[in-house]
Design an enzyme around this catalytic site. Sequence first.
Site, PDB file in Angstrom:
ATOM      1  N   SER A  27       0.811  -1.213   0.000  1.00 36.96           N
ATOM      2  CA  SER A  27       0.000   0.000   0.000  1.00 36.96           C
ATOM      3  C   SER A  27       0.846   1.266   0.000  1.00 36.96           C
ATOM      4  O   SER A  27       0.540   2.231  -0.717  1.00 36.96           O
ATOM      5  CB  SER A  27      -0.938   0.006   1.209  1.00 36.96           C
ATOM      6  OG  SER A  27      -1.776  -1.130   1.190  1.00 36.96           O
TER       7      SER A  27
ATOM      8  N   HIS B 245       1.116   4.825   4.348  1.00 37.44           N
ATOM      9  CA  HIS B 245       0.367   5.375   3.228  1.00 37.44           C
ATOM     10  C   HIS B 245       0.738   6.834   2.985  1.00 37.44           C
ATOM     11  O   HIS B 245       1.023   7.240   1.853  1.00 37.44           O
ATOM     12  CB  HIS B 245      -1.133   5.268   3.488  1.00 37.44           C
ATOM     13  CG  HIS B 245      -1.621   3.864   3.571  1.00 37.44           C
ATOM     14  ND1 HIS B 245      -2.928   3.543   3.896  1.00 37.44           N
ATOM     15  CD2 HIS B 245      -0.995   2.676   3.378  1.00 37.44           C
ATOM     16  CE1 HIS B 245      -3.073   2.236   3.887  1.00 37.44           C
ATOM     17  NE2 HIS B 245      -1.909   1.689   3.593  1.00 37.44           N
TER      18      HIS B 245
END
Length: 286
Positions: free
Chosen positions: A207, A264
């Site tokens: 991610s 992230h």
Amino acid sequence: MNPVEALRRPLQEDLSGFVALLRRLQVPHRVSEERDAQVLWVPVEALAVQVRELYLRYPQGAGEEAVPNPARPSRPGFIAQLRASWMTSAVLLLTLLVAAFTLLGDSFAALRWLTFQDFHIQGEYLYFQPWLASLEAGQWWRLVSPMFIHFGILHLAMNSLWYWELGRRIEARHGAFTLLSLSLLFGLLSNLAQFWFGGPSLFGGLSGVLYGLLGYCWIFQLLAPTPAYQLPRGVLAMMLIWLLVCLSGVIDTLGFGSIANAAHVGGLVAGCAAGLVGGALARLRR
């Protein structure tokens, strides 16, 4: 009307066969050299997309009987896509192998060799070793290896699909080793961000890298528009909204598991910075 970049290939690659094919099909184009690459230009963006799809099928050119009308190109087969995006495919293959090796995060004995910090289990708790101790022992792979760890089939499937989408674009535009370098860089920085803000914990996944690739395509496209980085409408907004949802804590509250939010955000910031540099350089070259 400004010309549109359709292909960018290394100088050592022989494009003569493909260029001859474009001439035979009467596709308007020109080829220029820019430092370490040769660039093929066409008049409009729609034609650029068609030329790129044609290149995936016939990179060396082809006989008249084998080539369809470029106005209606056929979608390249799966094997052709794998060959054209071999680095993207290799990263995903390694990700799948790690998923099998760690049993999607269920095998702690295998998992401890790939986590950012080594750990041992005592009772129901994980006890992490000091981060620098692993580096002093020569285990430098831990800086990036968490990007290959996934917890559950949904986690693996979603990240793999997005890496296939974004990775192929960067590989087609800049080449295989640029994609690998960016992936490792974003993996390193997102892992460091997660460790710095989250402390010792068990985290992993592509991610952070995906948000890095997304940020790179986003900012690069703003500075030096290219068909390769023209994402489907709504993708950027959806990814940013999902990031905000995760940051709000809703996912944790609903019991779907912890989200590596710092990874992230760290990946996105790193990707935007890299896109700023890459896009600015591309704009100057133009």
